[in-house]
Design an enzyme around this catalytic site. Structure first.
Site, PDB file in Angstrom:
ATOM      1  N   THR A 133       0.820  -1.205   0.000  1.00  0.00           N
ATOM      2  CA  THR A 133       0.000   0.000   0.000  1.00  0.00           C
ATOM      3  C   THR A 133       0.862   1.267   0.000  1.00  0.00           C
ATOM      4  OG1 THR A 133      -1.466   1.265   1.449  1.00  0.00           O
ATOM      5  CG2 THR A 133      -0.101  -0.347   2.513  1.00  0.00           C
ATOM      6  N   ASP A 134       0.262   2.375  -0.437  1.00  0.00           N
ATOM      7  CA  ASP A 134       0.970   3.659  -0.363  1.00  0.00           C
ATOM      8  C   ASP A 134       1.028   4.190   1.072  1.00  0.00           C
ATOM      9  OD1 ASP A 134      -1.718   4.319  -0.083  1.00  0.00           O
ATOM     10  OD2 ASP A 134      -1.724   5.889  -1.620  1.00  0.00           O
ATOM     11  N   GLU A 135       0.258   3.558   1.982  1.00  0.00           N
ATOM     12  CA  GLU A 135       0.228   4.080   3.357  1.00  0.00           C
ATOM     13  C   GLU A 135       1.575   3.918   4.062  1.00  0.00           C
ATOM     14  OE1 GLU A 135      -3.283   3.524   5.646  1.00  0.00           O
ATOM     15  OE2 GLU A 135      -4.511   3.112   3.895  1.00  0.00           O
ATOM     16  N   TYR A 158      -1.553  -0.501  10.996  1.00  0.00           N
ATOM     17  CA  TYR A 158      -1.726  -1.165   9.690  1.00  0.00           C
ATOM     18  C   TYR A 158      -0.554  -0.822   8.773  1.00  0.00           C
ATOM     19  CZ  TYR A 158      -3.243  -1.637   4.814  1.00  0.00           C
ATOM     20  OH  TYR A 158      -3.294  -1.929   3.475  1.00  0.00           O
ATOM     21  N   LYS A 162       2.430  -3.277   7.244  1.00  0.00           N
ATOM     22  CA  LYS A 162       2.674  -3.448   5.801  1.00  0.00           C
ATOM     23  C   LYS A 162       4.112  -3.032   5.467  1.00  0.00           C
ATOM     24  CE  LYS A 162       0.233  -4.614   2.965  1.00  0.00           C
ATOM     25  NZ  LYS A 162      -0.134  -5.968   2.455  1.00  0.00           N
TER      26      LYS A 162
HETATM   27  P1  NAD Z   1      -9.425  -7.470   2.410  1.00  0.00           P
HETATM   28  O1  NAD Z   1      -9.408  -7.159   3.877  1.00  0.00           O
HETATM   29  O2  NAD Z   1     -10.672  -7.224   1.638  1.00  0.00           O
HETATM   30  O3  NAD Z   1      -9.056  -9.012   2.191  1.00  0.00           O
HETATM   31  C1  NAD Z   1      -8.037  -9.654   2.904  1.00  0.00           C
HETATM   32  C2  NAD Z   1      -8.198 -11.161   2.696  1.00  0.00           C
HETATM   33  O4  NAD Z   1      -7.113 -11.805   3.395  1.00  0.00           O
HETATM   34  C3  NAD Z   1      -9.492 -11.723   3.283  1.00  0.00           C
HETATM   35  O5  NAD Z   1     -10.097 -12.602   2.362  1.00  0.00           O
HETATM   36  C4  NAD Z   1      -9.032 -12.476   4.529  1.00  0.00           C
HETATM   37  O6  NAD Z   1      -9.858 -13.590   4.850  1.00  0.00           O
HETATM   38  C5  NAD Z   1      -7.625 -12.907   4.127  1.00  0.00           C
HETATM   39  N1  NAD Z   1      -6.742 -13.143   5.279  1.00  0.00           N
HETATM   40  C6  NAD Z   1      -6.582 -12.342   6.358  1.00  0.00           C
HETATM   41  N2  NAD Z   1      -5.705 -12.890   7.213  1.00  0.00           N
HETATM   42  C7  NAD Z   1      -5.281 -14.053   6.638  1.00  0.00           C
HETATM   43  C8  NAD Z   1      -4.341 -15.049   7.024  1.00  0.00           C
HETATM   44  N3  NAD Z   1      -3.684 -14.976   8.189  1.00  0.00           N
HETATM   45  N4  NAD Z   1      -4.135 -16.094   6.195  1.00  0.00           N
HETATM   46  C9  NAD Z   1      -4.813 -16.196   5.015  1.00  0.00           C
HETATM   47  N5  NAD Z   1      -5.723 -15.287   4.612  1.00  0.00           N
HETATM   48  C10 NAD Z   1      -5.948 -14.222   5.409  1.00  0.00           C
HETATM   49  O7  NAD Z   1      -8.200  -6.692   1.794  1.00  0.00           O
HETATM   50  P2  NAD Z   1      -8.075  -5.975   0.383  1.00  0.00           P
HETATM   51  O8  NAD Z   1      -8.652  -4.614   0.480  1.00  0.00           O
HETATM   52  O9  NAD Z   1      -8.515  -6.899  -0.667  1.00  0.00           O
HETATM   53  O10 NAD Z   1      -6.490  -5.803   0.282  1.00  0.00           O
HETATM   54  C11 NAD Z   1      -5.676  -6.850  -0.255  1.00  0.00           C
HETATM   55  C12 NAD Z   1      -4.220  -6.441  -0.146  1.00  0.00           C
HETATM   56  O11 NAD Z   1      -4.020  -5.231  -0.871  1.00  0.00           O
HETATM   57  C13 NAD Z   1      -3.754  -6.173   1.273  1.00  0.00           C
HETATM   58  O12 NAD Z   1      -2.463  -6.690   1.414  1.00  0.00           O
HETATM   59  C14 NAD Z   1      -3.742  -4.664   1.388  1.00  0.00           C
HETATM   60  O13 NAD Z   1      -2.762  -4.230   2.291  1.00  0.00           O
HETATM   61  C15 NAD Z   1      -3.404  -4.261  -0.028  1.00  0.00           C
HETATM   62  N6  NAD Z   1      -3.914  -2.946  -0.468  1.00  0.00           N
HETATM   63  C16 NAD Z   1      -5.239  -2.636  -0.307  1.00  0.00           C
HETATM   64  C17 NAD Z   1      -5.701  -1.402  -0.764  1.00  0.00           C
HETATM   65  C18 NAD Z   1      -7.164  -1.029  -0.654  1.00  0.00           C
HETATM   66  O14 NAD Z   1      -7.508   0.111  -0.961  1.00  0.00           O
HETATM   67  N7  NAD Z   1      -8.064  -1.932  -0.265  1.00  0.00           N
HETATM   68  C19 NAD Z   1      -4.822  -0.496  -1.365  1.00  0.00           C
HETATM   69  C20 NAD Z   1      -3.483  -0.857  -1.508  1.00  0.00           C
HETATM   70  C21 NAD Z   1      -3.040  -2.093  -1.064  1.00  0.00           C
END
Ligand code: NAD
Length: 352
Positions: A133-135, A158, A162
């Site tokens: 993430t950009d965070e 968070y 990350k």
């Molecule tokens: P999300 O919270 O919707 O999904 C996370 C998934 O990971 C869920 O299905 C959960 O069941 C699974 N999970 C959690 N802990 C686990 C574990 N210990 N073992 C196996 N599975 C596990 O998240 P998202 O929004 O889809 O984000 C996905 C990735 O992208 C993350 O790494 C996040 O940091 C990154 N990201 C998200 C955004 C955003 O805007 N949502 C932006 C940039 C990066």
């Protein structure tokens, strides 16, 4: 890359990524997900009977299970989405974030390192793509953009978790030669997002006549990217990215939260003309700001654009309209989340 191991594929971005990936006829896609509150297999119902798709419930902290699956499915590409991802939850309960985002990423890296060493898989035939993430870069002032060289300055548990995982991934490349790639992306929005995040929460509340809670003055700026553009960027990085490199991904769509919610209310006014809650902007309510709330994020995506030829297809306006239409057409998906039917329990979601 034909044999994929996707962690967190039942989440928002991972789910969208798998739905896209299945269209390219991969040999195998293993979706490995713990199914926390954020994991929702309803998202993947259209591919669940595809013989090339397998779901395995499991924790990324379980190294033995990971190595068994890498071996039995002859995996050549890991795309690591699994994480605890909601900043508010990291303030209430940071331990889960350290366990999954830091320890879990470490276990996944160790499993991949063992597997390619044991099976003597050449580096060129394996990829480990870490989705971040950009965070991790902290908060910007009025001007400036995050580049891949911006020093890390995470402000929430968070973001810190990350950032730690990004450092581990980098070190496994530098120290052990693991063929890694890292992407740092801005705020995503789109179909199948869990309704605790800003946009789906606001859409759902507005449709139900509930208040639209805005943190602080609502002037926190985020760089919004439609989730399908993020998924396409990840595929470009997997296909053409240089091993060991980091790629920032952003939408060139800087918007303050308040502006986002106002635009959303206008779209809802237009698309739901018979709503008794029009004008939806009257539902906006200001609430106490989140501690450590970053003021502004904005991505310089010129590296991925110039080197790999990726750029977002959706503007914020087109992406937001598609998103609202999706939520209007998929009320069952939302109501099964809100009722807890997707997991068998009721969740009281009210916060942004
Ligand atoms: P999300 O919270 O919707 O999904 C996370 C998934 O990971 C869920 O299905 C959960 O069941 C699974 N999970 C959690 N802990 C686990 C574990 N210990 N073992 C196996 N599975 C596990 O998240 P998202 O929004 O889809 O984000 C996905 C990735 O992208 C993350 O790494 C996040 O940091 C990154 N990201 C998200 C955004 C955003 O805007 N949502 C932006 C940039 C990066």
């Amino acid at each position: 890359m034909k044999r994929f191991f996707i962690t967190g594929g039942a989440g928002f971005i991972g789910g969208n990524f798998i739905l896209n990936l299945m269209k390219s006829n991969p040999e195998i896609v293993v979706n490995y997900d713990k199914l926390t509150y954020a994991g929702n297999l309803d998202t993947l119902s259209s591919v669940e009977n595809d013989p090339n798709y397998i779901f395995v419930q499991g924790d990324i902290c379980d190294r033995e299970k990971l190595t068994q699956l890498f071996e039995s499915h002859k995996i050549d590409c890991v795309v690591h989405f699994a994480a605890e991802s909601h900043v508010d939850r990291s303030i209430d309960s940071p331990g889960d974030f350290i366990q999954t985002n830091v320890v879990g990423t470490f276990e996944l890296l160790e499993a991949a390192r063992w597997y390619i060493g044991e099976k003597k898989i050449p580096r060129k035939d394996f990829r480990f793509l870490h989705v971040s993430t950009d965070e991790v870069y902290g908060s910007l002032g009025e001007t400036g953009l995050f580049t891949e060289e911006t020093p890390y300055a995470p402000n929430s548990p968070y973001a810190a978790s990350k950032a730690s995982s990004d450092h581990l991934v980098r070190s496994y490349h530098k120290t052990f030669g693991l063929p890694v790639l890292t992407t740092n992306c801005s705020n995503n929005y789109g179909p199948y997002q869990f309704p605790e995040k800003l946009l789906p929460l606001m859409i759902n509340n507005a449709l139900n006549g509930q208040s639209l809670p805005i943190y602080g003055d609502g002037k926190q700026v985020r760089d919004w990217l439609f989730v399908e553009d993020h998924c396409k960027a990840i595929l470009e990085v997997l296909g053409k990215g240089e091993i060991g490199q980091v790629y920032n991904i952003g939408g060139h769509n800087e918007k303050a939260n308040l502006e986002v919610v106002h635009t959303l209310c206008e779209i809802l006014d237009e698309l739901v003309p018979d709503s008794k809650f029009r004008p939806h902007k009257n539902l906006i309510q200001y609430v106490t700001d989140r501690p450590g709330h970053d003021r502004r994020y904005a991505i310089d995506a010129s590296k991925i654009q110039n080197q790999l030829g990726w750029k977002p297809q959706e503007s914020f306006e087109t992406g937001l309209r598609k998103t609202v239409l999706w939520y209007l057409d998929n009320k069952d998906w939302v109501s099964r989340v809100m009722s807890g039917a997707y997991q068998g329990e009721r969740l009281g979601l009210t916060k942004p």
